[in-house]
Scaffold this motif. Structure first.
Motif: not given
Length: 149
Positions: A54-58, A66-72, A94-99, A106-111
Motif C-alpha cells: 500500500v502506498f501512502v505518502e508520509w 507533512a501529509n495532513p491526511q496520512f491517517v485518513a 526514520a519516516r516509517s517509524f514516525r508513521a 490512532h488505533f489506541k484512540r479508536v480501540e
C-alpha cells in the motif's frame, strides 16, 4: 522500540518483514515514501508472497511537507478489515517509524487491536562509506523482491 508517549511500535529487519508477509496473509506493508521515490527508486514487489504493498505518502516531495491526511488515507487503504499487523517502510526507517507510531496511536484512540512494525533499514538503507544508498543494507541490498514502478 516505542515512542516516548505513544504505544509501542516494534521493529523488524527487511528479511523478517518479508517472512511475516509470506506467512501472515493478514499482514500489510505500507510504503510511506514519496511518489518521486516510488517512481525513481522502485517499490517492494510482494507478488511472490501473494500480496501488494500500500502506498501512502508520509510527506510530499520536494519540500517534504507533512501529509495532513496520512491517517485518513491509511484507514481508507486498509478498508473495513483492519489487518492484525501493519509493517511500515520508508527509505531508511526514520519516516516509517514516525508513521507507524502515528497509526499505532490512532488505533489506541479508536480501540483497534493491530500491531504496527517499522521495517528497520528501510527500502534503500543507510549510506555506505562512499555516500550511496541501496548497497549497504535495506530491502534492496538484502536481495528482497522489488521493481521499478
Amino acid at each position: 522500540m516505542s515512542g516516548a508517549s505513544g504505544p509501542p511500535v516494534g521493529e523488524v529487519s527487511p528479511g523478517e518483514a518479508w517472512r511475516i508477509l509470506e506467512e501472515n496473509s493478514s499482514a500489510m506493508l505500507i510504503d510511506v515514501r514519496t511518489r518521486a521515490e516510488w517512481g525513481f527508486v522502485g517499490v517492494p514487489d510482494l507478488s511472490e508472497v501473494g500480496q501488494s504493498a500500500v502506498f501512502v505518502e508520509w510527506a510530499s516531495f520536494p519540500n517534504m511537507s507533512a501529509n495532513p491526511q496520512f491517517v485518513a488515507e491509511v484507514m481508507e487503504a486498509i478498508g473495513d478489515n483492519t489487518p492484525n499487523m501493519l509493517l511500515f517502510i520508508c527509505r531508511s526507517g526514520a519516516r516509517s517509524f514516525r508513521a507507524a507510531t502515528t497509526i499505532a496511536e490512532h488505533f489506541k484512540r479508536v480501540e483497534v487491536q493491530a500491531q504496527c512494525l517499522n521495517v528497520a533499514e528501510g527500502f534503500e538503507g543507510d549510506l555506505d562509506p562512499q555516500g550511496h544508498r541501496g548497497g549497504h543494507n535495506g530491502w534492496k541490498a538484502r536481495g528482497l523482491a522489488w521493481r521499478q514502478s
